[in-house]
Design a protein around this motif. Structure first.
Motif, PDB file in Angstrom:
ATOM      1  N   PRO A  17       0.821  -1.227   0.000  1.00 11.70           N
ATOM      2  CA  PRO A  17       0.000   0.000   0.000  1.00 11.70           C
ATOM      3  C   PRO A  17       0.854   1.276   0.000  1.00 11.70           C
ATOM      4  CG  PRO A  17      -0.818  -1.560   1.630  1.00 11.70           C
ATOM      5  CD  PRO A  17       0.506  -2.085   1.146  1.00 11.70           C
ATOM      6  N   ARG A  18       1.971   1.254   0.709  1.00 13.75           N
ATOM      7  CA  ARG A  18       2.843   2.422   0.758  1.00 13.75           C
ATOM      8  C   ARG A  18       3.541   2.618  -0.581  1.00 13.75           C
ATOM      9  NH1 ARG A  18       2.782   6.997   3.303  1.00 13.75           N
ATOM     10  NH2 ARG A  18       1.571   5.717   4.732  1.00 13.75           N
ATOM     11  N   PHE A  19       3.883   1.522  -1.256  1.00 15.57           N
ATOM     12  CA  PHE A  19       4.496   1.627  -2.577  1.00 15.57           C
ATOM     13  C   PHE A  19       3.496   2.211  -3.576  1.00 15.57           C
ATOM     14  CE2 PHE A  19       5.619  -0.330  -6.740  1.00 15.57           C
ATOM     15  CZ  PHE A  19       6.807   0.367  -6.945  1.00 15.57           C
ATOM     16  N   GLU A  20       2.246   1.773  -3.498  1.00 10.32           N
ATOM     17  CA  GLU A  20       1.210   2.320  -4.390  1.00 10.32           C
ATOM     18  C   GLU A  20       1.016   3.812  -4.131  1.00 10.32           C
ATOM     19  OE1 GLU A  20      -0.238   0.751  -6.933  1.00 10.32           O
ATOM     20  OE2 GLU A  20       1.020  -0.982  -6.463  1.00 10.32           O
ATOM     21  N   HIS A  21       1.024   4.205  -2.857  1.00  8.07           N
ATOM     22  CA  HIS A  21       0.966   5.636  -2.503  1.00  8.07           C
ATOM     23  C   HIS A  21       2.136   6.377  -3.153  1.00  8.07           C
ATOM     24  CE1 HIS A  21       1.313   9.309  -0.047  1.00  8.07           C
ATOM     25  NE2 HIS A  21       2.528   8.901   0.297  1.00  8.07           N
ATOM     26  N   THR A  22       3.317   5.806  -3.060  1.00  8.01           N
ATOM     27  CA  THR A  22       4.510   6.448  -3.633  1.00  8.01           C
ATOM     28  C   THR A  22       4.357   6.654  -5.135  1.00  8.01           C
ATOM     29  OG1 THR A  22       5.950   5.587  -1.897  1.00  8.01           O
ATOM     30  CG2 THR A  22       7.003   6.173  -3.986  1.00  8.01           C
ATOM     31  N   LEU A  23       3.846   5.659  -5.832  1.00  6.61           N
ATOM     32  CA  LEU A  23       3.639   5.809  -7.281  1.00  6.61           C
ATOM     33  C   LEU A  23       2.671   6.951  -7.583  1.00  6.61           C
ATOM     34  CD1 LEU A  23       3.406   2.070  -8.434  1.00  6.61           C
ATOM     35  CD2 LEU A  23       5.381   3.612  -8.599  1.00  6.61           C
ATOM     36  N   ARG A  24       1.645   7.098  -6.757  1.00  3.65           N
ATOM     37  CA  ARG A  24       0.683   8.191  -6.958  1.00  3.65           C
ATOM     38  C   ARG A  24       1.318   9.551  -6.654  1.00  3.65           C
ATOM     39  NH1 ARG A  24      -2.695   4.269  -4.344  1.00  3.65           N
ATOM     40  NH2 ARG A  24      -2.545   5.444  -2.378  1.00  3.65           N
ATOM     41  N   VAL A  25       2.197   9.594  -5.644  1.00  4.38           N
ATOM     42  CA  VAL A  25       2.887  10.850  -5.321  1.00  4.38           C
ATOM     43  C   VAL A  25       3.836  11.228  -6.458  1.00  4.38           C
ATOM     44  CG1 VAL A  25       4.419  12.045  -3.698  1.00  4.38           C
ATOM     45  CG2 VAL A  25       2.653  10.511  -2.838  1.00  4.38           C
ATOM     46  N   ILE A  26       4.495  10.238  -7.053  1.00  4.17           N
ATOM     47  CA  ILE A  26       5.367  10.508  -8.210  1.00  4.17           C
ATOM     48  C   ILE A  26       4.555  11.145  -9.328  1.00  4.17           C
ATOM     49  CG2 ILE A  26       6.740   9.451 -10.056  1.00  4.17           C
ATOM     50  CD1 ILE A  26       7.484   7.227  -7.982  1.00  4.17           C
ATOM     51  N   GLU A  27       3.434  10.537  -9.649  1.00  4.73           N
ATOM     52  CA  GLU A  27       2.588  11.038 -10.737  1.00  4.73           C
ATOM     53  C   GLU A  27       2.088  12.451 -10.431  1.00  4.73           C
ATOM     54  OE1 GLU A  27       0.873  11.059 -14.405  1.00  4.73           O
ATOM     55  OE2 GLU A  27       2.165   9.487 -13.599  1.00  4.73           O
ATOM     56  N   THR A  28       1.604  12.657  -9.209  1.00  4.53           N
ATOM     57  CA  THR A  28       1.080  13.966  -8.810  1.00  4.53           C
ATOM     58  C   THR A  28       2.190  15.015  -8.808  1.00  4.53           C
ATOM     59  OG1 THR A  28      -0.597  12.853  -7.453  1.00  4.53           O
ATOM     60  CG2 THR A  28      -0.238  15.196  -7.034  1.00  4.53           C
ATOM     61  N   SER A  29       3.370  14.649  -8.347  1.00  5.62           N
ATOM     62  CA  SER A  29       4.507  15.579  -8.353  1.00  5.62           C
ATOM     63  C   SER A  29       4.873  15.989  -9.777  1.00  5.62           C
ATOM     64  CB  SER A  29       5.729  14.940  -7.674  1.00  5.62           C
ATOM     65  OG  SER A  29       5.516  14.796  -6.294  1.00  5.62           O
ATOM     66  N   GLY A  30       4.808  15.042 -10.695  1.00  5.36           N
ATOM     67  CA  GLY A  30       5.092  15.356 -12.093  1.00  5.36           C
ATOM     68  C   GLY A  30       4.100  16.357 -12.670  1.00  5.36           C
ATOM     69  N   VAL A  31       2.834  16.160 -12.351  1.00  2.00           N
ATOM     70  CA  VAL A  31       1.784  17.079 -12.818  1.00  2.00           C
ATOM     71  C   VAL A  31       2.014  18.476 -12.239  1.00  2.00           C
ATOM     72  CG1 VAL A  31      -0.681  17.598 -12.671  1.00  2.00           C
ATOM     73  CG2 VAL A  31       0.074  15.272 -13.201  1.00  2.00           C
ATOM     74  N   LEU A  32       2.276  18.535 -10.927  1.00  2.00           N
ATOM     75  CA  LEU A  32       2.481  19.835 -10.275  1.00  2.00           C
ATOM     76  C   LEU A  32       3.743  20.528 -10.797  1.00  2.00           C
ATOM     77  CD1 LEU A  32       1.574  18.858  -6.594  1.00  2.00           C
ATOM     78  CD2 LEU A  32       0.228  20.318  -8.124  1.00  2.00           C
ATOM     79  N   ALA A  33       4.808  19.764 -10.990  1.00  2.00           N
ATOM     80  CA  ALA A  33       6.056  20.353 -11.488  1.00  2.00           C
ATOM     81  C   ALA A  33       5.849  20.962 -12.877  1.00  2.00           C
ATOM     82  CB  ALA A  33       7.163  19.307 -11.522  1.00  2.00           C
ATOM     83  N   LYS A  34       5.129  20.253 -13.707  1.00  2.99           N
ATOM     84  CA  LYS A  34       4.837  20.775 -15.054  1.00  2.99           C
ATOM     85  C   LYS A  34       3.965  22.029 -14.954  1.00  2.99           C
ATOM     86  CE  LYS A  34       3.509  19.137 -19.609  1.00  2.99           C
ATOM     87  NZ  LYS A  34       3.030  18.021 -20.431  1.00  2.99           N
ATOM     88  N   ARG A  35       2.967  21.971 -14.098  1.00  2.72           N
ATOM     89  CA  ARG A  35       2.035  23.097 -13.935  1.00  2.72           C
ATOM     90  C   ARG A  35       2.767  24.354 -13.468  1.00  2.72           C
ATOM     91  NH1 ARG A  35      -2.463  21.227 -10.354  1.00  2.72           N
ATOM     92  NH2 ARG A  35      -3.111  20.250 -12.310  1.00  2.72           N
TER      93      ARG A  35
END
Length: 196
Positions: A17-35
């Protein structure tokens, strides 16, 4: 270390579950960084590594903090705060990561701090708003993250402080410093009118 290596590394350390959370944080961080026109590479790498030590036993975290002379005052606060500084230290000293944006984002993703860089703010925010989170007030933070990195981070800091105060637990000073710093910033930017 590249993103693929980082993901493989943390996959070995984290429960599913923590690894899945990490994958979602990676994706969200990428979106925010681009934004917000920041380095997606740095944001995603920090996001991948932010919870590296999250599933370590508390005694192992404590031993690491003591043996490596990391901030002794951390031991007087809840062990939930220990994994960020430990992970940052491990990444620098055992894996050779030298980028201060990445290391600081890992170290302070739980508490925040005064003077956060935008990469730090992105990981701090992404950890809070990733799609798997269901926290009271999260929709307001997600909406704010579409417009202002500083205001969204201020909401995270405010909500976190309110939550911890309601729980009647001690709060690390960095969390107050983050809130105060972000409050000054959004006042300066005209994003807060004093009625919040």
């Amino acid at each position: 270390m590249d993103l693929k290596e980082a993901i493989e590394l943390v996959k070995q350390e984290l429960k599913a579950p923590r690894f899945e959370h990490t994958l979602r944080v990676i994706e969200t961080s990428g979106v925010l960084a681009k934004r917000f026109k920041e380095s997606t590479e740095k944001a995603k790498l920090a996001a991948a590594l932010h919870d590296y030590a999250k599933n370590w036993p508390v005694e192992d975290l404590k031993t690491y903090l003591v043996n490596n002379h990391l901030s002794n005052d951390l031991l007087t606060y809840h062990s939930e705060l220990w994994h960020g500084p430990v992970a940052s230290h491990v990444m620098e000293n055992e894996y050779g990561i030298t980028d201060s944006d990445v290391l600081q984002a890992i170290a302070h993703h739980t508490t925040g701090r005064a003077g956060m860089t935008n990469i730090e703010k992105i990981v701090y925010l992404a950890d809070y708003i990733e799609p798997g989170r269901d926290i009271p007030g999260i929709d307001e933070v997600r909406a704010a993250s579409e417009q202002s990195l500083d205001y969204a981070c201020w909401l995270v800091a405010r909500n976190t402080l309110n939550y911890l105060i309601q729980k009647k637990v001690t709060i690390h000073p960095d969390s107050f410093h983050a809130y105060n710093d972000l409050t000054r910033t959004i006042h300066t930017e005209g994003l807060l009118n004093g009625n919040e």
